[in-house]
Design a protein around this motif. Structure first.
Motif, short mmCIF file in Angstrom:
data_model
loop_
_atom_site.label_atom_id
_atom_site.label_comp_id
_atom_site.label_asym_id
_atom_site.label_seq_id
_atom_site.Cartn_x
_atom_site.Cartn_y
_atom_site.Cartn_z
N PHE A 217 -1.14 -62.73 -14.85
CA PHE A 217 -0.15 -62.05 -14.01
C PHE A 217 1.02 -62.97 -13.71
O PHE A 217 2.19 -62.55 -13.72
CB PHE A 217 -0.80 -61.59 -12.70
N PHE A 218 0.71 -64.23 -13.43
CA PHE A 218 1.76 -65.20 -13.13
C PHE A 218 2.68 -65.41 -14.35
O PHE A 218 3.92 -65.40 -14.23
CB PHE A 218 1.12 -66.52 -12.71
N LEU A 219 2.07 -65.57 -15.52
CA LEU A 219 2.86 -65.76 -16.74
C LEU A 219 3.68 -64.51 -17.06
O LEU A 219 4.83 -64.61 -17.50
CB LEU A 219 1.95 -66.10 -17.91
N GLU A 220 3.10 -63.34 -16.81
CA GLU A 220 3.84 -62.09 -17.02
C GLU A 220 5.05 -62.01 -16.09
O GLU A 220 6.14 -61.56 -16.49
CB GLU A 220 2.91 -60.90 -16.82
N GLY A 221 4.85 -62.44 -14.84
CA GLY A 221 5.97 -62.47 -13.90
C GLY A 221 7.07 -63.43 -14.35
O GLY A 221 8.27 -63.13 -14.22
N VAL A 222 6.66 -64.57 -14.91
CA VAL A 222 7.64 -65.54 -15.44
C VAL A 222 8.40 -64.92 -16.60
O VAL A 222 9.63 -65.09 -16.72
CB VAL A 222 6.92 -66.84 -15.87
N CYS A 223 7.68 -64.19 -17.47
CA CYS A 223 8.35 -63.52 -18.60
C CYS A 223 9.38 -62.50 -18.12
O CYS A 223 10.49 -62.41 -18.65
CB CYS A 223 7.31 -62.82 -19.48
N LEU A 224 9.00 -61.73 -17.11
CA LEU A 224 9.93 -60.72 -16.59
C LEU A 224 11.16 -61.38 -15.97
O LEU A 224 12.27 -60.85 -16.06
CB LEU A 224 9.21 -59.85 -15.55
N PHE B 167 11.15 -63.98 -24.55
CA PHE B 167 10.41 -62.96 -23.79
C PHE B 167 9.29 -62.37 -24.64
O PHE B 167 8.16 -62.18 -24.16
CB PHE B 167 11.37 -61.86 -23.34
N GLU B 168 9.58 -62.07 -25.90
CA GLU B 168 8.56 -61.49 -26.78
C GLU B 168 7.40 -62.45 -27.00
O GLU B 168 6.23 -62.06 -26.91
CB GLU B 168 9.21 -61.13 -28.12
N ALA B 169 7.71 -63.72 -27.27
CA ALA B 169 6.65 -64.70 -27.51
C ALA B 169 5.80 -64.93 -26.27
O ALA B 169 4.56 -64.94 -26.34
CB ALA B 169 7.27 -66.01 -27.99
N ILE C 18 1.66 -64.07 -25.36
CA ILE C 18 0.71 -65.07 -24.84
C ILE C 18 0.05 -64.58 -23.56
O ILE C 18 -1.15 -64.75 -23.36
CB ILE C 18 1.44 -66.41 -24.62
N SER C 19 0.84 -63.95 -22.68
CA SER C 19 0.26 -63.43 -21.43
C SER C 19 -0.77 -62.34 -21.70
O SER C 19 -1.76 -62.23 -20.98
CB SER C 19 1.37 -62.90 -20.51
N HIS C 20 -0.57 -61.56 -22.77
CA HIS C 20 -1.55 -60.53 -23.13
C HIS C 20 -2.87 -61.16 -23.58
O HIS C 20 -3.94 -60.61 -23.32
CB HIS C 20 -0.99 -59.63 -24.23
N THR C 21 -2.79 -62.30 -24.27
CA THR C 21 -4.03 -62.97 -24.67
C THR C 21 -4.79 -63.49 -23.46
O THR C 21 -6.02 -63.57 -23.48
CB THR C 21 -3.74 -64.13 -25.65
N PHE C 22 -4.08 -63.86 -22.38
CA PHE C 22 -4.75 -64.24 -21.14
C PHE C 22 -5.57 -63.07 -20.61
O PHE C 22 -6.71 -63.24 -20.17
CB PHE C 22 -3.72 -64.66 -20.09
N GLU D 256 7.68 -76.27 -22.61
CA GLU D 256 6.60 -75.88 -21.70
C GLU D 256 5.79 -74.72 -22.26
O GLU D 256 4.57 -74.65 -22.07
CB GLU D 256 7.19 -75.49 -20.34
N LEU D 257 6.47 -73.80 -22.98
CA LEU D 257 5.72 -72.70 -23.61
C LEU D 257 4.78 -73.25 -24.68
O LEU D 257 3.66 -72.75 -24.86
CB LEU D 257 6.70 -71.70 -24.22
N LYS D 258 5.23 -74.26 -25.39
CA LYS D 258 4.37 -74.93 -26.37
C LYS D 258 3.16 -75.55 -25.67
O LYS D 258 2.02 -75.47 -26.17
CB LYS D 258 5.18 -76.01 -27.10
N ASN D 259 3.38 -76.16 -24.52
CA ASN D 259 2.27 -76.73 -23.75
C ASN D 259 1.28 -75.67 -23.31
O ASN D 259 0.06 -75.90 -23.30
CB ASN D 259 2.80 -77.47 -22.52
N VAL D 260 1.79 -74.49 -22.93
CA VAL D 260 0.90 -73.39 -22.53
C VAL D 260 -0.03 -73.02 -23.68
O VAL D 260 -1.24 -72.85 -23.49
CB VAL D 260 1.73 -72.16 -22.09
#
Length: 385
Positions: free
Chosen positions: A188-195, A280-282, A286-290, A346-350
């Protein structure tokens, strides 16, 4: 009414005890002692023997330790055997003052020494010390001391059978459920960051709320470990250690927090619009895999995320950033480029930390990867149908 109960659960119960895990854990301990108590009444035990019968039951459920169900069984049996030996010895030694002082010194020294060897050893040592001191300060003859030991063993074994066979409670199952909740909140947190990358109307207060909820979920995992008397720092050097998955959760959370600090690169900058859409797409994938990870069950076959595809998408974003040439400019666009570069990093680190956490979950919680040949065969059958 259902809506009210759901809101009450989400606000008050889920942050502290989702799924009522700790409530069930405490209820099981009380139930084990109750069964032992009923057996004591059935055998019509009275006085001191009744006390020692219940002491064995309480000792079994109160001083539980170990990161797996198998280890908890072994440690509990070892504790019962230890107190069964020390109780009659303490009862006999308690008749002599000098020997009593020496016995107390030896028990205390052993307790402190074993306590330095780890959490499980400390809990077993403390249980042995407490029960032995009770016997020491109520001295009696050797024969009655043996009866104490027998009563303690029988009461403890009845509670042991109830605890581990009639109503087994695997700590790894609860920890995996807690980890899934943490991953759900992190998603949810990552999805909020994406939005926020796509829509600047997403407020900092909303992201702060998601950040707080995720942090509480990660802390809850450690709280559950401590409630099961599992040392979070123990066996962190082993691939299936108790604490290593907890620290993987922390690292993944920190990488998502780091990403949230570099998401303003496209604000009021139309030249970064294409980069923003790619990012945003990438990040959304990733958030969906969470979310998919949070739906797994222990010892279940699962299809691991395609980390190669994730890394390929991030590489494409990085190359697109370099092709913009914004790093060569001497204006505000250059600072936005640096922020976008930090977001890609940072996305690479995620992705790296999520891959590490998935591998650890596979080892610790018994997840099994789907056979690629079997999966391809199933897909071929579905296509033919």
């Amino acid at each position: 009414m259902k809506k009210f109960l759901n809101a009450f659960y989400l606000k008050y119960i889920r942050p502290a005890d989702p799924g009522f895990f700790i409530v069930k854990y405490a209820a099981k301990a009380a139930f084990s002692c109750l069964i032992s108590f009923l057996f004591a009444l059935m055998f019509r035990l009275e006085g001191g023997l009744f006390f020692w019968w219940m002491a064995g039951a309480v000792c079994t459920v109160f001083f539980r330790t170990g990161s797996t169900l198998k280890r908890r069984k072994c440690y509990t049996l070892f504790l019962l055997l230890a107190v069964a030996v020390t109780v009659p010895a303490a009862a006999l030694i308690g008749n002599h003052l000098v020997f009593s002082l020496g016995f107390i010194f030896l028990l205390s020294f052993g307790c402190f020494f074993l306590g330095s060897r780890g959490s499980s050893a400390a809990i077993i040592a403390n249980g042995t010390l407490i029960v032995s001191l009770i016997s020491l300060f109520s001295p009696t003859g050797f024969d009655h001391g043996i009866l104490r030991s027998i009563a303690l063993l029988f009461g403890g074994m009845i509670a042991f059978a109830t605890n581990f066979y009639l109503w087994p409670f695997d700590p790894e199952k609860i920890l995996f459920s807690s980890a899934k909740l943490a991953m759900e909140d992190m998603g949810f947190f990552l999805e909020g960051v994406c939005l926020r990358v796509k829509n600047s109307n997403v407020s900092e207060a909303q992201l702060s709320f998601l950040h707080k909820e995720t942090m509480n979920s990660v802390r809850r995992y450690r709280t559950f470990m401590e409630s099961f008397n599992i040392d979070p720092l123990k066996s962190t050097s082993l691939s299936d250690g108790s604490g290593i998955f907890y620290y993987a959760l922390i690292r993944l959370f920190e990488s998502v927090v780091g990403l949230s600090n570099h998401i303003h690169f496209s604000d009021n900058r139309p030249e970064f619009r294409a980069i923003r859409d790619q990012f945003f797409e990438a990040a959304s994938e990733i958030s969906h895999t969470f979310d998919e990870f949070s739906k797994l069950e222990q010892k279940q076959c699962f299809a691991p995320p395609d980390f190669n595809q994730m890394n390929q998408q991030i590489t494409e974003i990085r190359n697109a950033l370099l092709n913009m040439g914004a790093y060569k400019r001497e204006d505000a666009v250059q600072s936005k480029f640096l922020e976008a570069w930090g977001a890609v990093y940072e996305l690479k680190n995620v992705v790296i930390e999520f891959q590490e956490l998935t591998n650890l979950a596979e080892k610790k919680f018994g997840l099994r990867r789907e056979n690629s040949k079997m999966k391809a065969g199933m897909e071929g059958k579905e296509e033919r149908k």
